[in-house]
Scaffold this active site. Sequence first.
Site, PDB file in Angstrom:
ATOM      1  N   LYS A   1       1.076   3.902  -3.049  1.00 54.07           N
ATOM      2  CA  LYS A   1       0.665   5.299  -2.847  1.00 54.07           C
ATOM      3  C   LYS A   1       1.823   6.268  -3.117  1.00 54.07           C
ATOM      4  O   LYS A   1       1.602   7.406  -3.544  1.00 54.07           O
ATOM      5  CB  LYS A   1       0.112   5.480  -1.434  1.00 54.07           C
TER       6      LYS A   1
ATOM      7  N   TYR B   1       0.843  -1.203   0.000  1.00 55.59           N
ATOM      8  CA  TYR B   1       0.000   0.000   0.000  1.00 55.59           C
ATOM      9  C   TYR B   1       0.877   1.252   0.000  1.00 55.59           C
ATOM     10  O   TYR B   1       0.654   2.179  -0.790  1.00 55.59           O
ATOM     11  CB  TYR B   1      -0.911  -0.013   1.228  1.00 55.59           C
TER      12      TYR B   1
HETATM   13  N1  LIG Z   1      -9.992   6.722   4.496  1.00 55.53           N
HETATM   14  C1  LIG Z   1      -8.710   6.989   4.696  1.00 55.53           C
HETATM   15  O1  LIG Z   1      -8.245   7.106   5.842  1.00 55.53           O
HETATM   16  C2  LIG Z   1      -7.780   7.207   3.521  1.00 55.53           C
HETATM   17  C3  LIG Z   1      -6.540   7.805   3.738  1.00 55.53           C
HETATM   18  C4  LIG Z   1      -5.663   8.006   2.666  1.00 55.53           C
HETATM   19  C5  LIG Z   1      -6.027   7.580   1.402  1.00 55.53           C
HETATM   20  N2  LIG Z   1      -7.237   6.985   1.217  1.00 55.53           N
HETATM   21  C6  LIG Z   1      -7.568   6.525  -0.123  1.00 55.53           C
HETATM   22  O2  LIG Z   1      -8.789   7.116  -0.538  1.00 55.53           O
HETATM   23  C7  LIG Z   1      -9.398   6.269  -1.507  1.00 55.53           C
HETATM   24  C8  LIG Z   1     -10.873   6.152  -1.190  1.00 55.53           C
HETATM   25  O3  LIG Z   1     -10.993   5.497   0.055  1.00 55.53           O
HETATM   26  P1  LIG Z   1     -12.195   5.749   1.084  1.00 55.53           P
HETATM   27  O4  LIG Z   1     -11.613   6.377   2.277  1.00 55.53           O
HETATM   28  O5  LIG Z   1     -13.336   6.365   0.389  1.00 55.53           O
HETATM   29  O6  LIG Z   1     -12.462   4.235   1.484  1.00 55.53           O
HETATM   30  P2  LIG Z   1     -13.682   3.273   1.160  1.00 55.53           P
HETATM   31  O7  LIG Z   1     -13.221   1.934   1.601  1.00 55.53           O
HETATM   32  O8  LIG Z   1     -14.936   3.851   1.720  1.00 55.53           O
HETATM   33  O9  LIG Z   1     -13.790   3.341  -0.443  1.00 55.53           O
HETATM   34  C9  LIG Z   1     -12.933   2.646  -1.302  1.00 55.53           C
HETATM   35  C10 LIG Z   1     -13.785   2.217  -2.482  1.00 55.53           C
HETATM   36  O10 LIG Z   1     -12.927   1.649  -3.472  1.00 55.53           O
HETATM   37  C11 LIG Z   1     -13.618   0.528  -4.009  1.00 55.53           C
HETATM   38  N3  LIG Z   1     -12.684  -0.385  -4.642  1.00 55.53           N
HETATM   39  C12 LIG Z   1     -11.732  -1.156  -4.069  1.00 55.53           C
HETATM   40  N4  LIG Z   1     -11.096  -1.875  -4.998  1.00 55.53           N
HETATM   41  C13 LIG Z   1     -11.657  -1.548  -6.184  1.00 55.53           C
HETATM   42  C14 LIG Z   1     -11.440  -1.960  -7.508  1.00 55.53           C
HETATM   43  N5  LIG Z   1     -10.514  -2.880  -7.821  1.00 55.53           N
HETATM   44  N6  LIG Z   1     -12.205  -1.436  -8.487  1.00 55.53           N
HETATM   45  C15 LIG Z   1     -13.150  -0.504  -8.212  1.00 55.53           C
HETATM   46  N7  LIG Z   1     -13.402  -0.061  -6.957  1.00 55.53           N
HETATM   47  C16 LIG Z   1     -12.666  -0.591  -5.965  1.00 55.53           C
HETATM   48  C17 LIG Z   1     -14.306  -0.105  -2.812  1.00 55.53           C
HETATM   49  O11 LIG Z   1     -15.338  -0.994  -3.210  1.00 55.53           O
HETATM   50  C18 LIG Z   1     -14.792   1.127  -2.080  1.00 55.53           C
HETATM   51  O12 LIG Z   1     -16.105   1.520  -2.498  1.00 55.53           O
HETATM   52  C19 LIG Z   1      -8.616   4.952  -1.473  1.00 55.53           C
HETATM   53  O13 LIG Z   1      -7.761   4.864  -2.596  1.00 55.53           O
HETATM   54  C20 LIG Z   1      -7.797   5.051  -0.210  1.00 55.53           C
HETATM   55  O14 LIG Z   1      -6.599   4.314  -0.291  1.00 55.53           O
HETATM   56  C21 LIG Z   1      -8.133   6.806   2.227  1.00 55.53           C
END
Ligand SMILES: NC(=O)c1ccc[n+]([C@@H]2O[C@H](COP(=O)([O-])OP(=O)(O)OC[C@H]3O[C@@H](n4cnc5c(N)ncnc54)[C@H](O)[C@@H]3O)[C@@H](O)[C@H]2O)c1
Length: 247
Positions: free
Chosen positions: A158, A154
């Site tokens: 990233k 991860y």
């Molecule tokens: N929430 C946090 O703390 C955080 C922090 C830093 C970065 N992020 C990044 O933000 C982005 C969104 O995350 P979030 O916080 O909304 O989390 P979340 O888990 O609510 O949403 C992630 C979404 O991505 C979808 N997904 C996963 N694999 C997939 C694939 N192969 N094809 C299509 N969709 C897929 C999931 O079904 C989910 O709906 C992610 O890339 C995550 O790494 C989140």
Amino acid sequence: MKLLDGAGRVALVTGAAGGIGRALVKGLREAGARVTALDLSEPALTAVYGRDEHVSTIAGSAASEGDVKSAVAATLDTFGRIDFAINLAGMVGAGRLAETSLADWQRLIDINLTSAFLLCRECHRALKASKGAVVLISSTNGLNGGSFLSGAAYAVAKAGIINLTRYLAKEWAGDGIRVNCLAPGPVATPMLDRLKADEHAALKRAIPIGRYATAEECAAQILFFCSTHAGSTTGTVANISGGLVLD
Ligand SMILES: NC(=O)c1ccc[n+]([C@@H]2O[C@H](COP(=O)([O-])OP(=O)(O)OC[C@H]3O[C@@H](n4cnc5c(N)ncnc54)[C@H](O)[C@@H]3O)[C@@H](O)[C@H]2O)c1
């Protein structure tokens, strides 16, 4: 001042059923844009967007070349253009490197990094025509090396998003396409559901502003990156971590 005038504009958003995705699509719709929402599960997409005729939902994987090609073709077929390509699809790993299987490593790299490559490549022609914008999503794990809590793949994926952003910002500037990314710290979305109560408390104590970022704050940053206000902004990384990670 309006954050984004999305009238006549079209966005393709992956990970659109997630926490940040839902906040973003709501913001895009309020700005007047039409949206293709890609995520893994059709029931999840329908539950969120079923009643909006200006959101086209597609169940598929952002890490699948075929699914991304189909999503781009379907967007052009339905809406005729793509102005904003936004890759939010992502998934955390866990565990120490010595215990990481090759299959898990490749799966995490595919979901978090290859997905961005595929979306960018497949949208390039349409974005060149619209003079559009790309927004990718990194993480503070991509800035500070991450930890076993989300795993090495991860963190590496990233970090790769940041350099893909910078690479494309330069390569595509001549095409009129801007490319930026977000590097959020903890954001209050389902992604953090895996943490226990004491882990939440410790994490919040470590964040100088004392709380998680919200999905709406991330969405607002993405809307800004898509907007004409960001016309000179390309190749940047927006750190949305409440002061947790300052590089
Ligand atoms: N929430 C946090 O703390 C955080 C922090 C830093 C970065 N992020 C990044 O933000 C982005 C969104 O995350 P979030 O916080 O909304 O989390 P979340 O888990 O609510 O949403 C992630 C979404 O991505 C979808 N997904 C996963 N694999 C997939 C694939 N192969 N094809 C299509 N969709 C897929 C999931 O079904 C989910 O709906 C992610 O890339 C995550 O790494 C989140």
